[in-house]
Design a protein around this motif. Sequence first.
Motif, PDB file in Angstrom:
ATOM      1  N   GLY A  42       1.004  -1.216   0.340  1.00  0.00           N
ATOM      2  CA  GLY A  42       0.139  -0.173   0.267  1.00  0.00           C
ATOM      3  C   GLY A  42       1.220   1.523  -0.280  1.00  0.00           C
ATOM      4  N   PHE A  43       1.774   1.093   0.823  1.00  0.00           N
ATOM      5  CA  PHE A  43       3.030   2.421   0.448  1.00  0.00           C
ATOM      6  C   PHE A  43       3.132   2.556  -0.721  1.00  0.00           C
ATOM      7  N   LEU A  44       3.710   1.219  -1.254  1.00  0.00           N
ATOM      8  CA  LEU A  44       4.820   2.063  -2.017  1.00  0.00           C
ATOM      9  C   LEU A  44       3.822   2.523  -3.254  1.00  0.00           C
ATOM     10  N   ASN A  45       2.388   2.002  -3.639  1.00  0.00           N
ATOM     11  CA  ASN A  45       1.195   2.056  -4.714  1.00  0.00           C
ATOM     12  C   ASN A  45       1.015   3.759  -4.142  1.00  0.00           C
ATOM     13  N   ILE A  74     -12.656   2.839  -6.600  1.00  0.00           N
ATOM     14  CA  ILE A  74     -13.494   2.528  -7.807  1.00  0.00           C
ATOM     15  C   ILE A  74     -12.427   1.681  -8.459  1.00  0.00           C
ATOM     16  N   TYR A  75     -10.926   2.152  -8.198  1.00  0.00           N
ATOM     17  CA  TYR A  75     -10.467   1.352  -9.864  1.00  0.00           C
ATOM     18  C   TYR A  75      -9.533   0.272  -8.973  1.00  0.00           C
ATOM     19  N   LEU A  76      -9.262  -0.122  -7.974  1.00  0.00           N
ATOM     20  CA  LEU A  76      -8.354  -1.251  -7.476  1.00  0.00           C
ATOM     21  C   LEU A  76      -9.106  -2.312  -7.124  1.00  0.00           C
ATOM     22  N   HIS A  77      -8.422  -3.332  -7.124  1.00  0.00           N
ATOM     23  CA  HIS A  77      -9.365  -4.665  -6.855  1.00  0.00           C
ATOM     24  C   HIS A  77      -8.621  -5.525  -6.158  1.00  0.00           C
ATOM     25  N   THR A  78      -7.922  -5.774  -6.538  1.00  0.00           N
ATOM     26  CA  THR A  78      -6.445  -6.711  -6.035  1.00  0.00           C
ATOM     27  C   THR A  78      -5.884  -6.038  -4.646  1.00  0.00           C
ATOM     28  N   PRO A  79      -6.275  -6.811  -4.167  1.00  0.00           N
ATOM     29  CA  PRO A  79      -5.296  -6.271  -2.450  1.00  0.00           C
ATOM     30  C   PRO A  79      -4.161  -6.107  -2.342  1.00  0.00           C
ATOM     31  N   GLU A  80      -3.060  -6.557  -3.215  1.00  0.00           N
ATOM     32  CA  GLU A  80      -1.925  -5.831  -3.468  1.00  0.00           C
ATOM     33  C   GLU A  80      -1.363  -4.634  -4.297  1.00  0.00           C
ATOM     34  N   LYS A  81      -2.514  -4.418  -4.910  1.00  0.00           N
ATOM     35  CA  LYS A  81      -2.768  -3.249  -5.469  1.00  0.00           C
ATOM     36  C   LYS A  81      -3.207  -2.212  -5.288  1.00  0.00           C
ATOM     37  N   GLN A  82      -4.040  -1.959  -3.968  1.00  0.00           N
ATOM     38  CA  GLN A  82      -4.697  -1.239  -3.137  1.00  0.00           C
ATOM     39  C   GLN A  82      -3.437   0.290  -2.751  1.00  0.00           C
ATOM     40  N   THR A  83      -4.216   1.221  -2.346  1.00  0.00           N
ATOM     41  CA  THR A  83      -3.428   2.501  -1.700  1.00  0.00           C
ATOM     42  C   THR A  83      -3.547   2.375  -1.052  1.00  0.00           C
ATOM     43  N   ILE A  84      -2.720   3.258   0.529  1.00  0.00           N
ATOM     44  CA  ILE A  84      -2.745   2.233   2.229  1.00  0.00           C
ATOM     45  C   ILE A  84      -3.887   3.164   2.422  1.00  0.00           C
ATOM     46  N   GLN A  85      -4.648   4.150   1.822  1.00  0.00           N
ATOM     47  CA  GLN A  85      -5.897   4.732   2.662  1.00  0.00           C
ATOM     48  C   GLN A  85      -7.082   2.930   2.899  1.00  0.00           C
ATOM     49  N   VAL A  86      -7.465   2.453   0.996  1.00  0.00           N
ATOM     50  CA  VAL A  86      -8.298   1.721   0.873  1.00  0.00           C
ATOM     51  C   VAL A  86      -7.895   0.272   2.164  1.00  0.00           C
ATOM     52  N   LEU A  87      -6.740   0.104   1.697  1.00  0.00           N
ATOM     53  CA  LEU A  87      -5.313  -0.830   2.413  1.00  0.00           C
ATOM     54  C   LEU A  87      -6.027  -0.958   3.953  1.00  0.00           C
ATOM     55  N   ILE A  88      -6.252   0.035   5.000  1.00  0.00           N
ATOM     56  CA  ILE A  88      -6.261   0.367   5.989  1.00  0.00           C
ATOM     57  C   ILE A  88      -7.873   0.147   6.257  1.00  0.00           C
ATOM     58  N   ALA A  89      -8.537   0.772   5.183  1.00  0.00           N
ATOM     59  CA  ALA A  89     -10.296   0.351   5.138  1.00  0.00           C
ATOM     60  C   ALA A  89     -10.079  -1.335   5.423  1.00  0.00           C
ATOM     61  N   SER A  90     -10.274  -1.359   4.491  1.00  0.00           N
ATOM     62  CA  SER A  90     -10.201  -2.901   4.724  1.00  0.00           C
ATOM     63  C   SER A  90      -9.790  -4.228   4.912  1.00  0.00           C
ATOM     64  N   MET A  91      -8.845  -3.399   6.201  1.00  0.00           N
ATOM     65  CA  MET A  91      -8.056  -4.512   7.197  1.00  0.00           C
ATOM     66  C   MET A  91      -8.837  -4.749   8.279  1.00  0.00           C
ATOM     67  N   GLN A  92      -9.889  -4.641   8.834  1.00  0.00           N
ATOM     68  CA  GLN A  92     -10.977  -5.363   9.526  1.00  0.00           C
ATOM     69  C   GLN A  92     -11.392  -6.420   8.693  1.00  0.00           C
ATOM     70  N   MET A  95      -4.610  -2.544  16.349  1.00  0.00           N
ATOM     71  CA  MET A  95      -3.579  -2.492  14.808  1.00  0.00           C
ATOM     72  C   MET A  95      -4.305  -1.624  14.034  1.00  0.00           C
ATOM     73  N   ILE A  96      -5.634  -1.374  13.778  1.00  0.00           N
ATOM     74  CA  ILE A  96      -5.893  -0.789  13.258  1.00  0.00           C
ATOM     75  C   ILE A  96      -5.445   1.399  13.511  1.00  0.00           C
ATOM     76  N   MET A  97      -5.889   1.483  14.980  1.00  0.00           N
ATOM     77  CA  MET A  97      -4.655   2.941  15.004  1.00  0.00           C
ATOM     78  C   MET A  97      -3.122   2.504  14.480  1.00  0.00           C
ATOM     79  N   ALA A  98      -2.439   1.523  14.766  1.00  0.00           N
ATOM     80  CA  ALA A  98      -1.448   1.975  14.900  1.00  0.00           C
ATOM     81  C   ALA A  98      -1.040   1.623  12.903  1.00  0.00           C
ATOM     82  N   ALA A  99      -2.179   1.013  11.999  1.00  0.00           N
ATOM     83  CA  ALA A  99      -1.949   1.781  10.528  1.00  0.00           C
ATOM     84  C   ALA A  99      -1.738   2.238  10.270  1.00  0.00           C
ATOM     85  N   ALA A 100      -3.122   3.457  11.153  1.00  0.00           N
ATOM     86  CA  ALA A 100      -3.391   4.831  10.678  1.00  0.00           C
ATOM     87  C   ALA A 100      -2.547   5.381  10.932  1.00  0.00           C
ATOM     88  N   VAL A 101      -1.703   5.273  12.261  1.00  0.00           N
ATOM     89  CA  VAL A 101      -0.628   6.015  12.364  1.00  0.00           C
ATOM     90  C   VAL A 101       0.430   6.035  11.533  1.00  0.00           C
TER      91      VAL A 101
END
Length: 278
Positions: free
Chosen positions: A69-72, A215-233, A244-250
């Motif tokens: 997510g960071f790299l994307n 909208i555009y990114l469906h594969t987890p490996e291609k998601q950005t950091i914000q979408v990844l955090i939202a899908s973590m739970q 852990m969710i708050m740690a990812a947000a920080v």
Amino acid sequence: MKREKIADLWSFLILLAGAVFMVAPFIWTVSTSLKNQRMIFDMPPKWIPEPISWANYREVWSQSPLLNGFLNSLIIVAVVLTIGMLVSAMSAYAFGKFEFPFKGVLFMGLLGTMMIPYSVVMIPQYIGFSALNWVDTLLPLIVPGLFGNIVVIFFIRQYLQGALPNDLIEAAKIDGCGFFRIFWSIALPTMKPALAAQAALGFMGIWNDFLGPLIYLHTPEKQTIQVLIASMQALYIGQSNYPMIMAAAVIAMVPVIVVFFFCQRYFIESMAISGIKG
């Protein structure tokens, strides 16, 4: 003098209250990220956890593709800001310091596009990108930003009105400088504070963007950091694991804080100069 002191006191109290409301959620996020699961709903709530635990940061980094997510997000930010800011700077320089046919009409047309909400163009854009087979790639999030941003163009244009005298440009033309030489050697260094301020704002906007990647990114490996955090739970760390969710947000906030820290002085400088002939 007494009235001025009372007014200053009230202003200070109002600003202090606003600062508390703004900072409190951030402090609570950091505090929660350092707690274990049992301490989340303690009453009364503890702002300083006892004991402080850093395990959440290690676990969230190992259990979820946070690095992807960071790299994307970094790829999108780097490409869009590098090319998009250069295009915006050249457009702002042309609109601010050159005369050409239909200049006013074209500029007002660009400003008019600011009034079109994203929800209006969202479906046509998706259909177009889907026809190009760009869905589930980073291209829909990169390509539109390569053509500049009208807000950045308008801001830099206003900045150049007060920061770059026309006499300096005319003197450069007399010395034999062409368009690109004047832009690269004179205009671009002059607009550095405005570019830095807009780059910082652009970085925060792109880094925190949620709707576009969703909208555009469906594969987890291609998601950005914000979408990844939202899908973590749901996908990675289980239900209601708030530490852990708050740690990812920080972790996701760190680049934004660093960029703002280094660019904050440019905000005041650019605002001051752009307001001279606003």
